[in-house]
Design an enzyme around this catalytic site. Structure first.
Site, PDB file in Angstrom:
ATOM      1  N   PHE A  81       0.811  -1.213   0.000  1.00 11.49           N
ATOM      2  CA  PHE A  81       0.000   0.000   0.000  1.00 11.49           C
ATOM      3  C   PHE A  81       0.846   1.266   0.000  1.00 11.49           C
ATOM      4  O   PHE A  81       0.374   2.339  -0.384  1.00 11.49           O
ATOM      5  CB  PHE A  81      -0.964   0.004   1.197  1.00 11.49           C
ATOM      6  CG  PHE A  81      -0.359   0.435   2.500  1.00 11.49           C
ATOM      7  CD1 PHE A  81      -0.478   1.751   2.940  1.00 11.49           C
ATOM      8  CD2 PHE A  81       0.309  -0.462   3.315  1.00 11.49           C
ATOM      9  CE1 PHE A  81       0.055   2.158   4.148  1.00 11.49           C
ATOM     10  CE2 PHE A  81       0.847  -0.070   4.521  1.00 11.49           C
ATOM     11  CZ  PHE A  81       0.723   1.253   4.938  1.00 11.49           C
ATOM     12  N   LYS A  82       2.099   1.147   0.414  1.00 10.69           N
ATOM     13  CA  LYS A  82       2.952   2.338   0.448  1.00 10.69           C
ATOM     14  C   LYS A  82       3.122   2.961  -0.935  1.00 10.69           C
ATOM     15  O   LYS A  82       3.402   4.152  -1.056  1.00 10.69           O
ATOM     16  CB  LYS A  82       4.328   1.988   1.031  1.00 10.69           C
ATOM     17  CG  LYS A  82       4.306   1.313   2.413  1.00 10.69           C
ATOM     18  CD  LYS A  82       3.816   2.233   3.500  1.00 10.69           C
ATOM     19  CE  LYS A  82       3.764   1.552   4.850  1.00 10.69           C
ATOM     20  NZ  LYS A  82       5.066   1.264   5.445  1.00 10.69           N
ATOM     21  N   ASP A  83       2.947   2.157  -1.991  1.00 11.00           N
ATOM     22  CA  ASP A  83       3.054   2.708  -3.355  1.00 11.00           C
ATOM     23  C   ASP A  83       2.030   3.804  -3.614  1.00 11.00           C
ATOM     24  O   ASP A  83       2.268   4.700  -4.431  1.00 11.00           O
ATOM     25  CB  ASP A  83       2.837   1.602  -4.395  1.00 11.00           C
ATOM     26  CG  ASP A  83       3.974   0.603  -4.453  1.00 11.00           C
ATOM     27  OD1 ASP A  83       5.137   1.014  -4.300  1.00 11.00           O
ATOM     28  OD2 ASP A  83       3.697  -0.593  -4.659  1.00 11.00           O
ATOM     29  N   THR A 143       7.876   0.381   3.308  1.00  5.85           N
ATOM     30  CA  THR A 143       8.210   1.751   2.924  1.00  5.85           C
ATOM     31  C   THR A 143       9.492   1.780   2.098  1.00  5.85           C
ATOM     32  O   THR A 143       9.594   2.514   1.117  1.00  5.85           O
ATOM     33  CB  THR A 143       8.377   2.637   4.168  1.00  5.85           C
ATOM     34  OG1 THR A 143       7.103   2.843   4.771  1.00  5.85           O
ATOM     35  CG2 THR A 143       8.957   4.000   3.798  1.00  5.85           C
TER      36      THR A 143
END
Length: 473
Positions: free
Chosen positions: A113-115, A146
């Site tokens: 999800f960090k993308d 991250t």
């Protein structure tokens, strides 16, 4: 829009200033002077927008120093089907008729999800640095995702170097390989002898040295960077609209969280006017956030007490973004926030129970739960068996914690945090087979790795950074 520090410093500048700043000079985190709010009609007007259009509508009030057409272009370059796999960018998938939904956030380049925020940071960093004719040396810390998201986002960015700290030996083999197999002249991986909190503290210590920070142009991509939190708020709007609810109807969200950035983005979206009911914080055995929201006491875990778990990206004993939440519940008092964070820094628990601030916390509609390794395994197995969907152990933490907090007639959206291949051993332990692996990552664990092991020592880190930058000159 101007920004201030959670610890009282004023006049941090506008969005582009805090984008490059990292920590504020007083050690606090950047926050907008006020949070713009949308009326119910204005929220409804966002329904049906494409992801880049929605991102522009949500983020524009906070980004007033980039021309509108330029910001639209940056967002269109960021949120493309070619990067995230579909025009929806964040598809919403129901888990049968259980009332649970998965918001898919892990279809980007690093499978996490960090993308969703980091890809935007890559675009906006490049834009601002070129506009100002500056360079930036990003110093970050990662508990797993991250790091790879930041490094993939900064590949080929001529004005940016990335120095990424990770806890030596405490990430999954896939996570390590994603980072350490990169052989790029602007990427430097540093494995710290310690836990994630040690890495995070080293980043903050370097940022606190104003002379070093200025001389070596140090910036940040961790969730201490306001731009990341802001970009993450967008997918709460997208997920809510994908439910197809009547105008004003509530939805609940459950968020696996260790550093509090992902769930704080939901709190921001709700403060802006999105009809979110509960925000449910899912913890693993490192349950500092669960303890706070159930007892009113925030008690940081020292490194020796941070457990090594099968959802390692949440193996965190001190949630940096929690400072932003404390700042908001004080009504924006930097003095009170600084006082609490000084207690935290001294290793003392901060208890709000029985105070007016605790009443504010309870009114903010956060809930919390925790899960164990056995809970993760059973949840991965059950979701696979019942719904034909394989999930990673962090998402399993979320689904497990979400279930007892479901309300009749109210959808519960669980935020997916990574694809299961990133945690192959745990998923295989749960279901007896390996998850599907994207073709581009075939055999990644066998690639040669390039990284440097450092002691948990700020002077050693400064010397490493200074030495690598000297070599580039």
């Amino acid at each position: 829009m101007k920004y201030v520090s959670t610890r009282g410093a004023r006049n941090l500048g506008s969005f582009c200033d805090v984008l490059l700043l990292g920590l504020a000079p007083d050690g606090g985190l950047a926050m907008p002077e006020s949070i713009p709010t949308l009326s119910p009609d204005e929220v409804e007007a966002l329904r049906g927008l494409s992801y880049p259009e929605l991102a522009y509508a949500v983020m524009r009030p906070f980004i007033t120093d980039i021309p509108g057409d330029d910001l639209k272009r940056l967002l269109e370059q960021t949120y493309r089907a070619e990067v995230f796999g579909s025009p929806e960018i964040t598809p919403l998938t129901p888990l049968g008729d259980s009332g649970l939904y998965l918001l898919e956030l892990s279809n980007g380049p690093s499978l996490a999800f960090k993308d969703m925020a980091m890809q935007f940071l890559g675009q906006v960093f490049e834009y601002v640095l070129e506009t100002r004719n500056e360079r930036l040396n990003i110093l970050g810390a990662t508990s797993g995702d991250t790091g790879s998201a930041a490094e993939y986002a900064m590949l080929g960015k001529a004005r940016v170097n990335v120095f990424m700290l990770s806890p030596h030996g405490r990430m999954s083999a896939f996570q390590q390989a994603q980072m350490f197999s990169l052989r790029e002249p602007n990427i430097f991986n540093i494995a710290v002898q310690g836990v994630f909190d040690d890495c995070q503290d080293l980043v903050k210590a370097v940022n606190a040295d104003a002379e070093f920070k200025e001389r070596f142009e140090i910036g940040a991509v961790n969730s201490i960077n306001w731009a990341r939190v802001l970009a993450q708020a967008v997918y709460y709007f997208k997920g809510y609209f994908a439910l197809g609810l009547p105008a004003g109807a509530e939805a609940d969200f459950c968020v696996p969280s260790g550093n509090f950035g992902n769930v704080f983005a939901g709190h921001l979206a709700r403060a802006m006017g999105l009809p979110i009911g509960q925000l449910v914080v899912a913890s693993n055995e490192n349950d500092v956030l669960h303890e706070f929201f159930t007892t009113g006491t925030y008690h940081v875990r020292p490194a020796a007490r941070v457990a090594m778990t099968s959802s390692p990206s949440m193996d965190i004993g001190k949630a940096s973004n929690f400072e932003r939440y404390l700042y908001l519940i004080t009504g924006g008092s930097g003095t009170q926030t600084l006082s609490w964070w000084q207690e935290v820094g001294e290793g003392r628990p901060v208890s709000l129970a029985g105070t007016p601030h605790w009443d504010t916390v309870k009114a903010s509609r956060f809930a919390a739960g925790r899960s164990t390794h056995a809970d993760r395994l059973s949840t991965i197995r059950e979701v696979d068996t019942e719904f034909g969907r394989l999930i990673d152990p962090h998402t399993a933490d979320g689904v497990f914690v979400a279930r007892p907090h479901q309300r009749v007639g109210v959808p519960m959206v669980c935020l997916e945090t990574a694809l299961p291949i990133k945690f192959e051993d745990t998923v295989k332990e749960a279901v007896g087979r390996s998850p599907e692996r994207p073709t581009k990552f075939g055999g990644i664990e066998t690639l040669e790795r390039q990284f440097t092991v450092l002691d948990n020592d700020v002077d050693a880190l400064k010397a490493f950074v200074a030495g690598k930058l000297a070599e580039q000159r």
